[in-house]
Design an enzyme around this catalytic site. Structure first.
Site, PDB file in Angstrom:
ATOM      1  N   SER A   8       0.821  -1.215   0.000  1.00 57.20           N
ATOM      2  CA  SER A   8       0.000   0.000   0.000  1.00 57.20           C
ATOM      3  C   SER A   8       0.850   1.259   0.000  1.00 57.20           C
ATOM      4  CB  SER A   8      -0.889  -0.010   1.258  1.00 57.20           C
ATOM      5  OG  SER A   8      -1.461   1.257   1.458  1.00 57.20           O
ATOM      6  N   THR A  24       0.285   3.561   1.757  1.00 57.33           N
ATOM      7  CA  THR A  24       0.321   4.074   3.137  1.00 57.33           C
ATOM      8  C   THR A  24       1.728   3.983   3.721  1.00 57.33           C
ATOM      9  OG1 THR A  24      -0.428   1.884   3.845  1.00 57.33           O
ATOM     10  CG2 THR A  24      -2.069   3.616   3.800  1.00 57.33           C
ATOM     11  N   TYR A  59      -2.554  -1.134  10.610  1.00 59.47           N
ATOM     12  CA  TYR A  59      -2.751  -1.679   9.246  1.00 59.47           C
ATOM     13  C   TYR A  59      -1.556  -1.296   8.363  1.00 59.47           C
ATOM     14  CZ  TYR A  59      -3.942  -1.604   4.343  1.00 59.47           C
ATOM     15  OH  TYR A  59      -3.885  -1.759   2.973  1.00 59.47           O
ATOM     16  N   LYS A  84       1.757  -3.608   6.550  1.00 63.89           N
ATOM     17  CA  LYS A  84       2.220  -3.585   5.148  1.00 63.89           C
ATOM     18  C   LYS A  84       3.727  -3.330   5.107  1.00 63.89           C
ATOM     19  CE  LYS A  84      -1.610  -4.549   3.174  1.00 63.89           C
ATOM     20  NZ  LYS A  84      -1.773  -5.889   2.566  1.00 63.89           N
ATOM     21  N   TYR A 104      -0.426  -0.137  -3.744  1.00 65.94           N
ATOM     22  CA  TYR A 104      -1.639   0.428  -4.340  1.00 65.94           C
ATOM     23  C   TYR A 104      -1.863   1.844  -3.845  1.00 65.94           C
ATOM     24  CZ  TYR A 104      -2.781  -4.632  -4.282  1.00 65.94           C
ATOM     25  OH  TYR A 104      -2.748  -6.000  -4.374  1.00 65.94           O
ATOM     26  N   ASN A 148      -5.249   4.494  -4.481  1.00 64.33           N
ATOM     27  CA  ASN A 148      -6.632   4.319  -4.001  1.00 64.33           C
ATOM     28  C   ASN A 148      -7.495   3.526  -4.978  1.00 64.33           C
ATOM     29  OD1 ASN A 148      -5.439   6.473  -2.357  1.00 64.33           O
ATOM     30  ND2 ASN A 148      -7.520   6.626  -1.499  1.00 64.33           N
ATOM     31  N   VAL A 169     -17.450  15.662   4.127  1.00 64.47           N
ATOM     32  CA  VAL A 169     -16.146  15.946   3.514  1.00 64.47           C
ATOM     33  C   VAL A 169     -15.202  16.326   4.651  1.00 64.47           C
ATOM     34  CG1 VAL A 169     -14.861  17.495   1.981  1.00 64.47           C
ATOM     35  CG2 VAL A 169     -17.148  16.652   1.321  1.00 64.47           C
ATOM     36  N   PHE A 170     -14.218  15.459   4.898  1.00 69.78           N
ATOM     37  CA  PHE A 170     -13.373  15.636   6.092  1.00 69.78           C
ATOM     38  C   PHE A 170     -12.309  16.718   5.878  1.00 69.78           C
ATOM     39  CE2 PHE A 170     -15.640  12.466   8.017  1.00 69.78           C
ATOM     40  CZ  PHE A 170     -15.440  11.174   7.555  1.00 69.78           C
ATOM     41  N   ARG A 213      -5.881  12.502  -3.773  1.00 66.70           N
ATOM     42  CA  ARG A 213      -5.488  11.110  -3.827  1.00 66.70           C
ATOM     43  C   ARG A 213      -5.403  10.643  -5.285  1.00 66.70           C
ATOM     44  NH1 ARG A 213      -4.990  12.374   0.649  1.00 66.70           N
ATOM     45  NH2 ARG A 213      -5.592  11.322   2.609  1.00 66.70           N
ATOM     46  N   GLY A 249      -5.365  11.347  11.028  1.00 62.27           N
ATOM     47  CA  GLY A 249      -4.507  10.429  10.278  1.00 62.27           C
ATOM     48  C   GLY A 249      -4.497  10.670   8.784  1.00 62.27           C
ATOM     49  N   ASP A 250      -5.414  11.524   8.296  1.00 56.91           N
ATOM     50  CA  ASP A 250      -5.426  11.796   6.851  1.00 56.91           C
ATOM     51  C   ASP A 250      -4.225  12.648   6.445  1.00 56.91           C
ATOM     52  OD1 ASP A 250      -7.580  10.369   5.979  1.00 56.91           O
ATOM     53  OD2 ASP A 250      -9.004  12.001   6.177  1.00 56.91           O
TER      54      ASP A 250
HETATM   55  C1  WQD Z   1      -9.863   9.281   0.602  1.00 54.45           C
HETATM   56  C2  WQD Z   1     -10.132  10.763   0.844  1.00 54.45           C
HETATM   57  C3  WQD Z   1     -10.601  11.359   3.137  1.00 54.45           C
HETATM   58  C4  WQD Z   1     -14.425   9.246   3.396  1.00 54.45           C
HETATM   59  C5  WQD Z   1      -7.231   4.299   1.593  1.00 54.45           C
HETATM   60  C6  WQD Z   1      -7.005   3.075   2.389  1.00 54.45           C
HETATM   61  C7  WQD Z   1      -5.529   2.775   2.432  1.00 54.45           C
HETATM   62  C8  WQD Z   1      -4.936   2.706   1.043  1.00 54.45           C
HETATM   63  C9  WQD Z   1      -5.261   3.968   0.278  1.00 54.45           C
HETATM   64  C10 WQD Z   1      -4.896   0.373   0.343  1.00 54.45           C
HETATM   65  C11 WQD Z   1      -9.472  11.274   2.127  1.00 54.45           C
HETATM   66  C12 WQD Z   1     -11.804  11.623   2.227  1.00 54.45           C
HETATM   67  C13 WQD Z   1     -13.223   9.752   2.925  1.00 54.45           C
HETATM   68  C14 WQD Z   1     -15.484  10.138   3.707  1.00 54.45           C
HETATM   69  C15 WQD Z   1     -14.085  11.979   3.053  1.00 54.45           C
HETATM   70  N1  WQD Z   1      -5.413   1.591   0.295  1.00 54.45           N
HETATM   71  N2  WQD Z   1     -13.068  11.094   2.766  1.00 54.45           N
HETATM   72  N3  WQD Z   1     -15.281  11.484   3.523  1.00 54.45           N
HETATM   73  O1  WQD Z   1      -7.645   7.373   3.469  1.00 54.45           O
HETATM   74  O2  WQD Z   1      -6.638   7.704   1.156  1.00 54.45           O
HETATM   75  O3  WQD Z   1      -6.691   5.431   2.212  1.00 54.45           O
HETATM   76  O4  WQD Z   1      -6.688   4.126   0.310  1.00 54.45           O
HETATM   77  O5  WQD Z   1      -4.078  -0.052   1.051  1.00 54.45           O
HETATM   78  O6  WQD Z   1      -5.392   1.560   3.070  1.00 54.45           O
HETATM   79  O7  WQD Z   1      -7.517   3.327   3.658  1.00 54.45           O
HETATM   80  O8  WQD Z   1      -8.817   6.532   1.384  1.00 54.45           O
HETATM   81  O9  WQD Z   1     -11.176   6.572   0.688  1.00 54.45           O
HETATM   82  O10 WQD Z   1     -10.667   6.591   3.179  1.00 54.45           O
HETATM   83  O11 WQD Z   1     -10.185   8.615   1.822  1.00 54.45           O
HETATM   84  O12 WQD Z   1     -13.932  13.210   2.907  1.00 54.45           O
HETATM   85  O13 WQD Z   1     -16.599   9.751   4.138  1.00 54.45           O
HETATM   86  O14 WQD Z   1     -11.528  10.961   1.019  1.00 54.45           O
HETATM   87  O15 WQD Z   1     -10.438  12.437   4.044  1.00 54.45           O
HETATM   88  O16 WQD Z   1      -9.009  12.584   1.882  1.00 54.45           O
HETATM   89  P1  WQD Z   1      -7.410   6.863   2.104  1.00 54.45           P
HETATM   90  P2  WQD Z   1     -10.289   7.009   1.802  1.00 54.45           P
END
Ligand code: WQD
Length: 347
Positions: free
Chosen positions: A125, A127, A150, A154, A178, A180, A218-219, A232, A298-299
Site C-alpha cells: 500500500s 500508506t 494496518y 504492510k 496500491y 486508491n 467531507v473531512f 489522492r 490520520g489523513d
Molecule cells: C480518501 C479521501 C478522506 C471518506 C485508503 C485506504 C488505504 C490505502 C489507500 C490500500 C481522504 C476523504 C473519505 C469520507 C471523506 N489503500 N473522505 N469522507 O484514506 O486515502 O486510504 O486508500 O491499502 O489503506 O484506507 O482513502 O477513501 O478513506 O479517503 O472526505 O466519508 O476521502 O479524508 O481525503 P485513504 P479514503
C-alpha cells in the site's frame, strides 16, 4: 493440463476477485483461498458469470498453519501466488492492533514457510509512504512511520519478504503499492462490498447517492491543495487487477532485475475530494449532498504515484478514467441494492 495454476489468497475480496477475473481472462487456472471474514461466496457466482469459469475455492484461515501446510502439499505445482488475504481497515486496526498483526503477519509467514511456488506477488500500500516529502511519489521515497497498525503490517510484510528473498535466492517476489483502488467490473457482477459504514470515500459517495446515507461528510477543506480538500490517486480496480497479471508475467518470464522488487500502482494523477464529487455527479447525473466537516485524524494532504517504473518495467499503465471508475462504482451500487444476497450489506 493447464499448468498455469495460480493461488490467489483473499480472492473473494474486492481487489482479489477482480484480479481473479483478469487472470482467468489471460488463461491462468485460479485457486482461491479465503476465510470469508470480509466477503461473500456469492462473489464466486459473479466471477463465473463474467468468465464462464468457477475457480476452485478453499475456505482456509491462513493463520491455521496445519491447513496451510496441507494445502501446499496437495498443490505443489503452483506457477505463482498472489497474496491479498489481510484485514485492511485503517480505523479498525487502531482499535484492534493485535488482531491486525496476527492476521496480516501470521498469514504471510505461513505462506512463506510452506509455499510451493517461487513467484509471489504481495499486496502492499501507498500508506507506507505516509505524508511524502515529494510528489508524485516514487518507489525510492522514504518509508515513513506508519500512522496505523494496518499500515505497519504492510511495512513489516514488505520487510519480511525482502529478508526472505535475501536468503532464498530462487524465490522471487514483487510488492505492489496500491494507491486508491475504486470502481467495479463493467458487468456490475462484482465490486466493493464494505461491511457496515464505509470508511472509504467512493462507497460512501455511492451509498449517499442511492439514499442509504443522508449526506457525505467531507473531512476538511483547509488543506494546502487546489480547493482545500485532500488529494489522492484513484485507480480503477480493473487497471489494478491487470497490473497484477503484468507483475506475475514479469516474474514467470524471468524479467526481474533482483528477486525482490517494488512497484507503485496508480494513475499518476491526483484528484481532490471535491473534484471526485463533481466527477461523480457528471458521470452519473446524480447530485450529491455533502457537508464539510472537521479533518479526519490520520489523513494526509496529498498522495499520487510516479508510475514510470511500472510503465517501463511491467509494460503496464492505467487506462480507465476517473469518470469511468466512478460510473462503474455507481452501476455496482445500483446492482447491489437489487441483489438478494448483497442487499443486506447496504441496509
Ligand atoms: C480518501 C479521501 C478522506 C471518506 C485508503 C485506504 C488505504 C490505502 C489507500 C490500500 C481522504 C476523504 C473519505 C469520507 C471523506 N489503500 N473522505 N469522507 O484514506 O486515502 O486510504 O486508500 O491499502 O489503506 O484506507 O482513502 O477513501 O478513506 O479517503 O472526505 O466519508 O476521502 O479524508 O481525503 P485513504 P479514503
Amino acid at each position: 493440463m493447464n499448468n498455469k495454476k495460480i493461488l490467489v489468497t483473499g480472492g473473494l475480496g474486492f481487489i482479489g476477485s477482480h484480479t481473479v477475473v483478469a487472470l482467468i481472462n489471460k488463461g491462468f487456472k485460479v485457486i482461491i483461498i479465503d476465510n470469508l471474514s470480509n466477503c461473500h461466496t456469492e462473489v464466486l457466482n459473479g466471477i463465473q458469470k463474467i468468465t464462464g469459469e468457477t475457480p476452485e475455492f478453499h475456505e482456509i484461515d491462513l493463520r491455521e498453519k496445519k491447513k496451510v501446510k496441507q494445502f501446499f502439499e496437495k498443490n505443489d505445482d503452483l506457477l505463482g501466488i498472489i497474496h491479498f488475504a489481510a484485514s485492511k481497515s485503517v480505523g479498525e486496526s487502531i482499535k484492534k492492533p493485535l488482531m491486525y498483526y496476527e492476521n496480516n503477519l501470521c498469514g504471510l509467514l505461513n505462506i512463506l514457510s510452506f509455499q510451493s511456488s517461487s513467484n509471489l506477488i504481495f499486496s502492499s500500500s501507498c500508506t507506507v509512504y505516509g505524508e511524502a516529502d515529494k510528489l508524485p511519489i516514487s518507489e525510492n521515497a522514504p518509508i515513513k512511520k506508519a500512522e496505523s497498525p494496518y499500515g505497519n503490517t504492510k511495512q513489516i510484510g514488505e520487510e519480511i519478504i525482502r529478508d526472505f528473498c535475501r536468503v532464498e535466492n530462487d524465490f522471487k517476489a514483487i510488492a505492489l503499492r496500491y494507491f486508491n483502488p475504486i470502481g467495479a467490473h463493467s458487468s456490475a457482477e462484482i465490486g466493493e462490498l464494505p461491511l457496515g459504514t464505509p470508511q472509504n470515500l467512493i462507497p460512501y459517495i455511492t451509498q449517499t447517492a442511492i439514499g442509504q446515507r443522508e449526506y457525505l461528510s467531507v473531512f476538511g477543506n483547509d488543506y494546502f491543495t487546489v480547493d482545500g480538500t485532500p488529494v489522492r490517486d484513484y485507480i480503477h480496480v480493473m487497471d489494478l487487477a491487470e497490473a497484477h497479471v503484468a507483475a506475475l508475467n514479469h516474474l514467470i518470464e524471468g524479467k526481474e532485475e533482483t528477486n525482490y522488487e517494488v512497484f507503485n500502482l496508480g494513475t499518476g494523477r491526483g484528484n481532490s475530494v471535491l473534484q471526485v464529487i463533481r466527477s461523480f455527479e457528471k458521470a452519473t447525473g446524480q447530485q450529491l449532498f455533502y457537508k464539510v466537516e472537521n479533518r479526519r485524524e490520520g489523513d494526509i494532504t496529498a498522495a499520487y504515484a510516479n508510475v514510470e517504473k511500472a510503465n517501463k518495467k511491467l509494460g503496464w499503465q492505467a487506462v480507465r478514467s476517473l469518470e469511468e471508475s466512478l460510473k462503474s462504482a455507481w452501476e455496482w451500487q445500483k446492482r447491489c441494492v437489487k441483489h438478494k444476497k448483497y442487499r443486506l450489506y447496504f441496509l
